[in-house]
Design an enzyme around this catalytic site. Sequence first.
Site, PDB file in Angstrom:
ATOM      1  N   GLY A  46      50.619  14.417  96.557  1.00 35.12           N
ATOM      2  CA  GLY A  46      49.623  14.284  95.504  1.00 35.12           C
ATOM      3  C   GLY A  46      48.722  15.505  95.475  1.00 35.12           C
ATOM      4  O   GLY A  46      48.588  16.209  96.480  1.00 35.12           O
ATOM      5  N   GLN A  51      41.042  20.025  93.611  1.00 30.46           N
ATOM      6  CA  GLN A  51      41.684  20.816  94.668  1.00 30.46           C
ATOM      7  C   GLN A  51      42.166  22.169  94.151  1.00 30.46           C
ATOM      8  O   GLN A  51      42.464  23.058  94.951  1.00 30.46           O
ATOM      9  CB  GLN A  51      42.873  20.047  95.276  1.00 30.46           C
ATOM     10  N   CYS A  88      45.701  15.920 104.032  1.00 27.71           N
ATOM     11  CA  CYS A  88      45.248  16.411 102.734  1.00 27.71           C
ATOM     12  C   CYS A  88      45.577  17.898 102.635  1.00 27.71           C
ATOM     13  O   CYS A  88      45.331  18.647 103.577  1.00 27.71           O
ATOM     14  CB  CYS A  88      43.747  16.194 102.607  1.00 27.71           C
ATOM     15  N   LEU A  89      46.114  18.290 101.495  1.00 26.28           N
ATOM     16  CA  LEU A  89      46.469  19.702 101.319  1.00 26.28           C
ATOM     17  C   LEU A  89      45.238  20.600 101.405  1.00 26.28           C
ATOM     18  O   LEU A  89      45.357  21.785 101.681  1.00 26.28           O
ATOM     19  CB  LEU A  89      47.168  19.907  99.967  1.00 26.28           C
ATOM     20  N   HIS A 130      43.505   7.832  97.543  1.00 22.66           N
ATOM     21  CA  HIS A 130      43.185   9.157  98.089  1.00 22.66           C
ATOM     22  C   HIS A 130      42.867  10.135  96.953  1.00 22.66           C
ATOM     23  O   HIS A 130      41.859  10.851  96.997  1.00 22.66           O
ATOM     24  CB  HIS A 130      44.382   9.645  98.915  1.00 22.66           C
ATOM     25  N   GLU A 131      43.720  10.136  95.926  1.00 21.03           N
ATOM     26  CA  GLU A 131      43.540  11.097  94.821  1.00 21.03           C
ATOM     27  C   GLU A 131      42.335  10.742  93.951  1.00 21.03           C
ATOM     28  O   GLU A 131      41.603  11.627  93.507  1.00 21.03           O
ATOM     29  CB  GLU A 131      44.801  11.175  93.961  1.00 21.03           C
ATOM     30  N   HIS A 134      39.226  12.012  95.416  1.00 22.69           N
ATOM     31  CA  HIS A 134      38.995  13.446  95.154  1.00 22.69           C
ATOM     32  C   HIS A 134      38.176  13.653  93.879  1.00 22.69           C
ATOM     33  O   HIS A 134      37.412  14.608  93.770  1.00 22.69           O
ATOM     34  CB  HIS A 134      40.324  14.196  94.991  1.00 22.69           C
TER      35      HIS A 134
HETATM   36 ZN    ZN Z   1      43.685  15.202  99.455  1.00 13.92          ZN
END
Ligand code: ZN
Length: 165
Positions: A46, A51, A88-89, A130-131, A134
Site C-alpha cells: 500500500g 507518503q 511502512c515504506l 494503515h493507509e 496516513h
Molecule cells: Zn505506511
Amino acid sequence: MALLEILTYTHPALRSQTEEVTQITPEIKTLIDDMVETMYEAHGVGLAAPQVGRLIRLFVYDVGDGPHAVINPRILKSSGEELGNEGCLSIPRLQGDVPRATRITVAWQDENGKRHRKSVEDFTARVYQHETDHLYGILFTDKAIPSSLHMIEDAEEEEALAEAA
Ligand code: ZN
C-alpha cells in the site's frame, strides 16, 4: 508513468492532514498510476498520497488481486480486534505489532469517481486502516505495541518489504 520519491518519517507531510479529492482530474489519474508503479517498485502492499508529498485523501494498495485506488475513504464501522505485524515504506526496516479492527465497513470512490461501500476483513482491513491513518498524519508506530517495535536485519529485508505499507 514515473517513479515518485517515498518520503520518510521525519518529513512533515507524513504528519499533516489531507484534503478531500473533489475532482478526479487527469493529473489525479496520473498520480494514481505513478503511485502504483512506485508501490510495486518498493515491494509494498500500500502507498498513501502523503507518503509521496501529496496532501490529499487517496491511497493505492494491492493485496494480491491487482492494484486498487481508494479516494476519500471513510471507515463507517469497525469490529473485532487483532494484533498483526506491520511495516511502512516511510519507516524502512522498522516493524511492530499493531492492534487493528478485524472487520471494517468502508466507503470510498474509485479512480472513475464511482462510489463504493463494502466490508473488508483481516489483512485487507489492516491495509485499509494503515493507509487511512496516513491520511490523518498517523503512522503505525503511534499505535504499535511499543515493546514489539524492532529493526529488521538485511537478510530479512526482502521478506519484510512484502508486508510494508
Ligand atoms: Zn505506511
